[in-house]
Design an enzyme around this catalytic site. Structure first.
Site, PDB file in Angstrom:
ATOM      1  N   GLY A  48       0.813  -1.218   0.000  1.00  0.00           N
ATOM      2  CA  GLY A  48       0.000   0.000   0.000  1.00  0.00           C
ATOM      3  C   GLY A  48       0.842   1.262   0.000  1.00  0.00           C
ATOM      4  O   GLY A  48       0.556   2.213  -0.734  1.00  0.00           O
ATOM      5  N   CYS A  49       1.878   1.272   0.800  1.00  0.00           N
ATOM      6  CA  CYS A  49       2.733   2.461   0.895  1.00  0.00           C
ATOM      7  C   CYS A  49       3.505   2.679  -0.399  1.00  0.00           C
ATOM      8  O   CYS A  49       3.735   3.816  -0.814  1.00  0.00           O
ATOM      9  CB  CYS A  49       3.674   2.338   2.088  1.00  0.00           C
ATOM     10  SG  CYS A  49       2.786   2.289   3.663  1.00  0.00           S
TER      11      CYS A  49
END
Length: 157
Positions: A48-49
């Site tokens: 996600g990051c």
């Protein structure tokens, strides 16, 4: 753990000076006179990051054209940030806040729900700081995927 104070539009952005991926100090004051997106993310090199950071990277020309810089902050150490930056060819500063003091000052660390459980950790958050150092936009619990596109729409960039 109690809920941190959350920032809202009109608040003065909490000052910070943190090391970047190369260990060089970067301060919020360095951006005085320009708008800057300050975003907080849980961990470098996680799916996600990575998606969120790459979305910011891919939007830098448009954001920069609108007079907006970008800074990412996580609890990761500079060496991990350098690997992340290099692997993903990120061209904006990634700052290290291992003691989480800046995360807490911005309300981006505390209780959150993850997979149905309450945990304590980094709350994925995004802020727009105006030229005078005031919060123009504060968003907590943002989604990694699609967030940058939504932010660009909201900012008309």
């Amino acid at each position: 753990m109690t809920e941190n104070h959350r920032l809202t539009a009109g608040d003065t952005a909490p000052a910070f000076t943190l090391p970047d991926a190369d260990g060089k100090p970067v301060s919020l004051a360095d951006y005085h006179g320009r708008k800057v997106i300050v975003y907080f993310y849980p961990a470098a090199s996680t799916p996600g990051c990575t998606k969120q950071a790459c979305d910011f990277r891919d939007s830098l020309a448009e954001l920069g054209g609108a007079g907006i810089d970008v800074v990412g902050i996580s609890p990761d150490k500079p060496a991990k940030l350098a690997k992340f930056r290099d692997a993903e060819q990120l061209t904006f500063p990634l700052l290290s806040d291992p003691d989480r003091s800046v995360l807490m000052a911005w309300g981006a660390f505390g209780e959150k729900t993850m997979y149905g459980k309450t945990v304590t950790g980094v709350i994925r958050s995004t802020f727009l700081v105006d030229e005078e150092g005031k919060i123009a936009l504060a968003q907590y619990n943002v989604r990694a995927t699609g967030h940058v596109a939504k932010l660009r729409r909201e900012l008309s960039v």
